[in-house]
Design a protein around this motif. Structure first.
Motif, PDB file in Angstrom:
ATOM      1  N   THR A 190       0.813  -1.215   0.000  1.00 49.18           N
ATOM      2  CA  THR A 190       0.000   0.000   0.000  1.00 49.18           C
ATOM      3  C   THR A 190       0.848   1.267   0.000  1.00 49.18           C
ATOM      4  N   ALA A 191       2.098   1.194   0.470  1.00 48.22           N
ATOM      5  CA  ALA A 191       2.988   2.354   0.345  1.00 48.22           C
ATOM      6  C   ALA A 191       3.336   2.586  -1.126  1.00 48.22           C
ATOM      7  N   CYS A 192       3.594   1.504  -1.875  1.00 46.08           N
ATOM      8  CA  CYS A 192       3.811   1.638  -3.322  1.00 46.08           C
ATOM      9  C   CYS A 192       2.538   2.128  -3.999  1.00 46.08           C
ATOM     10  N   TRP A 193       1.401   1.610  -3.558  1.00 46.87           N
ATOM     11  CA  TRP A 193       0.101   2.050  -4.095  1.00 46.87           C
ATOM     12  C   TRP A 193      -0.094   3.549  -3.867  1.00 46.87           C
ATOM     13  N   ALA A 194       0.217   4.031  -2.663  1.00 47.59           N
ATOM     14  CA  ALA A 194       0.050   5.450  -2.345  1.00 47.59           C
ATOM     15  C   ALA A 194       0.919   6.313  -3.250  1.00 47.59           C
ATOM     16  N   SER A 195       2.148   5.878  -3.470  1.00 41.12           N
ATOM     17  CA  SER A 195       3.039   6.626  -4.342  1.00 41.12           C
ATOM     18  C   SER A 195       2.485   6.683  -5.755  1.00 41.12           C
ATOM     19  N   GLY A 196       1.955   5.570  -6.233  1.00 41.33           N
ATOM     20  CA  GLY A 196       1.376   5.544  -7.573  1.00 41.33           C
ATOM     21  C   GLY A 196       0.109   6.363  -7.684  1.00 41.33           C
ATOM     22  N   GLN A 197      -0.682   6.423  -6.613  1.00 41.97           N
ATOM     23  CA  GLN A 197      -1.908   7.207  -6.632  1.00 41.97           C
ATOM     24  C   GLN A 197      -1.615   8.705  -6.679  1.00 41.97           C
ATOM     25  N   LEU A 198      -0.603   9.142  -5.946  1.00 42.17           N
ATOM     26  CA  LEU A 198      -0.331  10.572  -5.833  1.00 42.17           C
ATOM     27  C   LEU A 198       0.611  11.094  -6.913  1.00 42.17           C
ATOM     28  N   THR A 199       1.481  10.242  -7.427  1.00 38.93           N
ATOM     29  CA  THR A 199       2.385  10.652  -8.513  1.00 38.93           C
ATOM     30  C   THR A 199       2.394   9.570  -9.596  1.00 38.93           C
ATOM     31  N   PRO A 200       1.254   9.346 -10.263  1.00 41.05           N
ATOM     32  CA  PRO A 200       1.189   8.262 -11.260  1.00 41.05           C
ATOM     33  C   PRO A 200       2.126   8.479 -12.439  1.00 41.05           C
ATOM     34  N   GLU A 201       2.558   9.740 -12.652  1.00 44.01           N
ATOM     35  CA  GLU A 201       3.454  10.011 -13.763  1.00 44.01           C
ATOM     36  C   GLU A 201       4.874   9.521 -13.500  1.00 44.01           C
ATOM     37  N   ILE A 202       5.187   9.188 -12.247  1.00 42.05           N
ATOM     38  CA  ILE A 202       6.514   8.684 -11.883  1.00 42.05           C
ATOM     39  C   ILE A 202       6.417   7.170 -11.750  1.00 42.05           C
ATOM     40  N   ASP A 203       7.068   6.439 -12.624  1.00 42.43           N
ATOM     41  CA  ASP A 203       6.825   4.998 -12.701  1.00 42.43           C
ATOM     42  C   ASP A 203       7.617   4.161 -11.710  1.00 42.43           C
ATOM     43  N   SER A 204       8.420   4.778 -10.842  1.00 41.75           N
ATOM     44  CA  SER A 204       9.252   3.986  -9.935  1.00 41.75           C
ATOM     45  C   SER A 204       8.441   3.215  -8.913  1.00 41.75           C
ATOM     46  N   PHE A 205       7.191   3.628  -8.641  1.00 39.02           N
ATOM     47  CA  PHE A 205       6.377   2.894  -7.674  1.00 39.02           C
ATOM     48  C   PHE A 205       6.127   1.461  -8.118  1.00 39.02           C
ATOM     49  N   SER A 206       6.213   1.197  -9.414  1.00 41.15           N
ATOM     50  CA  SER A 206       5.930  -0.148  -9.929  1.00 41.15           C
ATOM     51  C   SER A 206       7.186  -0.891 -10.349  1.00 41.15           C
ATOM     52  N   ASP A 207       8.350  -0.409  -9.928  1.00 44.95           N
ATOM     53  CA  ASP A 207       9.613  -1.027 -10.345  1.00 44.95           C
ATOM     54  C   ASP A 207       9.694  -2.508 -10.020  1.00 44.95           C
ATOM     55  N   PHE A 208       9.088  -2.906  -8.896  1.00 44.37           N
ATOM     56  CA  PHE A 208       9.245  -4.292  -8.466  1.00 44.37           C
ATOM     57  C   PHE A 208       8.046  -5.174  -8.812  1.00 44.37           C
ATOM     58  N   LEU A 209       7.209  -4.706  -9.732  1.00 43.73           N
ATOM     59  CA  LEU A 209       6.103  -5.538 -10.191  1.00 43.73           C
ATOM     60  C   LEU A 209       6.577  -6.875 -10.761  1.00 43.73           C
ATOM     61  N   PRO A 210       7.699  -6.941 -11.502  1.00 43.05           N
ATOM     62  CA  PRO A 210       8.145  -8.247 -12.014  1.00 43.05           C
ATOM     63  C   PRO A 210       8.413  -9.271 -10.917  1.00 43.05           C
ATOM     64  N   TRP A 211       8.895  -8.825  -9.751  1.00 45.30           N
ATOM     65  CA  TRP A 211       9.185  -9.768  -8.670  1.00 45.30           C
ATOM     66  C   TRP A 211       7.893 -10.383  -8.103  1.00 45.30           C
ATOM     67  N   TYR A 212       6.778  -9.711  -8.324  1.00 48.09           N
ATOM     68  CA  TYR A 212       5.463 -10.251  -7.965  1.00 48.09           C
ATOM     69  C   TYR A 212       4.923 -11.117  -9.101  1.00 48.09           C
ATOM     70  N   ALA A 213       4.993 -10.583 -10.312  1.00 42.28           N
ATOM     71  CA  ALA A 213       4.354 -11.235 -11.452  1.00 42.28           C
ATOM     72  C   ALA A 213       4.971 -12.586 -11.782  1.00 42.28           C
ATOM     73  N   LEU A 214       6.274 -12.730 -11.593  1.00 37.82           N
ATOM     74  CA  LEU A 214       6.941 -13.956 -12.002  1.00 37.82           C
ATOM     75  C   LEU A 214       6.725 -15.112 -11.033  1.00 37.82           C
ATOM     76  N   LYS A 215       6.240 -14.832  -9.819  1.00 34.31           N
ATOM     77  CA  LYS A 215       5.965 -15.892  -8.846  1.00 34.31           C
ATOM     78  C   LYS A 215       4.575 -15.680  -8.231  1.00 34.31           C
ATOM     79  N   PRO A 216       3.521 -15.783  -9.033  1.00 39.28           N
ATOM     80  CA  PRO A 216       2.178 -15.494  -8.519  1.00 39.28           C
ATOM     81  C   PRO A 216       1.673 -16.520  -7.518  1.00 39.28           C
ATOM     82  N   GLN A 217       2.250 -17.731  -7.529  1.00 37.13           N
ATOM     83  CA  GLN A 217       1.737 -18.796  -6.672  1.00 37.13           C
ATOM     84  C   GLN A 217       2.090 -18.605  -5.202  1.00 37.13           C
ATOM     85  N   VAL A 218       3.089 -17.763  -4.881  1.00 39.02           N
ATOM     86  CA  VAL A 218       3.495 -17.638  -3.480  1.00 39.02           C
ATOM     87  C   VAL A 218       2.479 -16.863  -2.656  1.00 39.02           C
TER      88      VAL A 218
END
Length: 544
Positions: A190-218
């Motif tokens: 939710t801290a990453c979510w907050a950053s994306g909500q308030l500054t959506p033009e800055i894409d660093s809030f989603s930098d670690f999405l691949p670390w989630y997407a590549l292991k969805p089963q955990v």
């Protein structure tokens, strides 16, 4: 501890496409040791004439704003203009999160400024320990934030870090969820979510999405920093922002994320609190719904998300579990998946439909079951599995919810579409700690004849048959009284009329229906959700 990706063995060539060396928040490594520390009195109702508090020693430079004191050591010298910008970004975060979102105020404790340090700049200034920043309590129990001096000239990135770290201070002030077990992932997501909500033009809030997407089963609850040498699923908790993002964007309920912090207690499970706010069915459908959208990152920022995931998937080829194949089960006419892909609580698996599962008449029948035959020893008391079928047509994606109140769900798919299925373990961690096996069958019921006209009716994209109980071929278990049956039908019709306007079918940009059959929650539950969402909109300024 926050780790630079170069330290994880990521080569420089991969990093050339990024604007900065992505780093995680350092809060996890440092807050756990201080979160139970006794804090001073909260701020007065109107904090004026704040005073300086310092527990570290001699600090060479200090500059103030309304709520914050920015401090740095002698090695950095005079940076008045930069300090003013950083303080302005902190005041922006305070205005947005405390005043705009009406969250707890972490500033002004005992009438003092909130200390922010530029780390590793000499003297008694604390270290940032290689991170971009972190939040913790100082030796006297006062909240503080440390920022990396390496990023003070990267204006956009540092602003995103400031919003992230200040939201940690807000979270702590709300006194919800222990930073362990069921709650730790939610702090970072939710801290990453907050950053994306308030500054959506800055894409660093989603930098670690691949670390989630590549292991969805955990599963959503997974939290690790260096258990896997920096490879997925390490840092999974940061990429888990995509789940609250789904609730905000697709369900249109961002206030639910904020309310989950307002009403949650330290011992709560955030998923359980979300269920109290949105109902259990809605949260369960959100878990499987976000899994289905994650196939192609079907969000407003989906191009950005997809690029980030695909770029890192090419590097972490040995850790890429985004998709798996269905394999034959020991039970005739059933399929399953390999054991290492079984989803934990909040986790999911995505599979293409096997050949022959869709009939020549474009009919699909889906039966999802918990695979108790794969479990040895004691079985869990409760396992909640949900599924969603996604078909990709020339007009876009169409989402079909597999109902869990009847054995079989039937769909009529668009000819020549490409269909996939997402299966999620939507139970809470306390209910399903271990991975949950499942089995799927796509065999049509023998007493359900094929329709003569298999085309999709009108231009709404809605399937002709969503799997109503009458179409399953299941005989009633007990004789029914015709008068009682008629009364029940009348009550159901009244409930449907009452709730029809709350959740109408989505419309696409070309005026056609989206074809979304994402409607598993029953009418009464949708009605309750509608009332809750109306109450949430009690203030325009509170919407993220």
């Amino acid at each position: 501890m926050l780790v630079v990706l170069l330290a994880l063995g990521v080569n420089a060539a991969v990093l050339e496409d990024t604007s900065h060396p992505a780093q995680t928040c350092g809060t996890p490594a440092l807050l756990a040791d201080t979160i139970s520390r006794t804090r001073p009195a909260p701020p007065p109702s109107s904090a004026t004439d704040l005073t300086d508090h310092e527990s570290h020693g001699d600090i060479a430079h200090t500059q103030y704003s309304e709520h914050f004191a920015l401090k740095w050591g002698p090695d950095l010298g005079e940076i008045s203009d930069t300090a003013t910008r950083i303080l302005n970004d902190f005041e922006f975060a305070h205005d947005a999160q405390v005043d705009g979102w009406e969250m707890a105020d972490p500033t002004g404790f005992s009438g003092t400024y909130f200390n922010v340090y530029i780390g590793d700049t000499g003297g008694d200034v604390p270290s940032v320990y290689g991170s971009a920043g972190y939040y913790k309590l100082d030796h006297d129990g006062y909240p503080m934030i440390v920022l990396s001096h390496e990023f003070i000239d990267d204006i956009a990135y540092l602003r995103s870090v400031i919003i992230h770290e200040f939201f940690h201070a807000v979270q702590h002030a709300e006194l919800a969820y222990f930073y362990e077990d069921t709650g730790s992932w939610y702090w970072e997501a939710t801290a990453c979510w907050a950053s994306g909500q308030l500054t959506p033009e800055i894409d660093s809030f989603s930098d670690f999405l691949p670390w989630y997407a590549l292991k969805p089963q955990v599963g959503l609850y997974h939290f690790s920093r260096d258990m896997y040498d920096g490879a997925p699923p390490d840092y999974h908790q940061y990429g888990a922002f995509i789940f609250p993002w789904y609730i905000s964007e697709v369900l249109g309920a961002p206030e639910a994320i904020l309310d989950s912090w307002r009403i949650g207690t330290e011992a709560d499970d955030p998923i359980h609190v979300l269920e109290e706010l949105l109902t259990e069915d809605v949260v369960s459908e959100a878990i499987v719904g976000h899994a289905a959208r994650n196939i192609t990152w079907d969000y407003d920022a989906g191009d950005r998300f997809g690029h980030q995931v695909n770029e890192w998937a090419g590097y972490f080829t040995d850790h890429d579990d985004r998709f798996t194949a269905l394999v034959p089960h020991a039970f005739p006419d059933f399929y399953t998946i390999p054991e290492d892909r079984w989803p934990r609580a909040g986790g999911y698996a995505v599979m293409p439909l096997p050949d022959g599962s869709v009939t020549p008449a474009n009919r699909l029948t889906v039966l999802l079951e918990y695979d108790d035959s794969a479990i040895t020893g004691s079985m869990p008391d409760h396992v909640d599995m949900r599924a969603m079928v996604v078909e990709y047509t020339s007009a876009g994606a169409v989402y079909h919810t597999v109902r869990n109140d009847i054995p079989h769900t039937n769909f009529w798919l668009t000819p020549e579409s490409d269909a996939w299925i997402a299966v999620a373990n939507t139970g809470e961690l306390s209910e399903g700690y271990y991975p949950a096996p499942f089995r799927l069958s796509f065999v049509p019921l023998p007493d359900a004849p094929e329709p003569e006209d298999t085309g999709v009716p009108s231009d709404t994209g809605e399937p002709e048959d969503s799997g109503s109980p009458a179409d399953t071929g299941e005989p009633p278990t007990e004789p029914t009284d015709p008068e009682e049956e008629e009364e029940e039908e009348e009550e159901e019709e009244e409930e449907e009329e009452e709730t029809a306007d709350y959740f109408a079918p989505e419309e696409s940009s070309d005026g056609k229906g989206s074809g979304c059959t994402h409607a598993s929650p029953r009418p009464r539950q949708w009605y309750v959700l509608g009332l809750i969402m109306l109450l949430w909109r009690r203030r325009d300024s509170s919407q993220p």
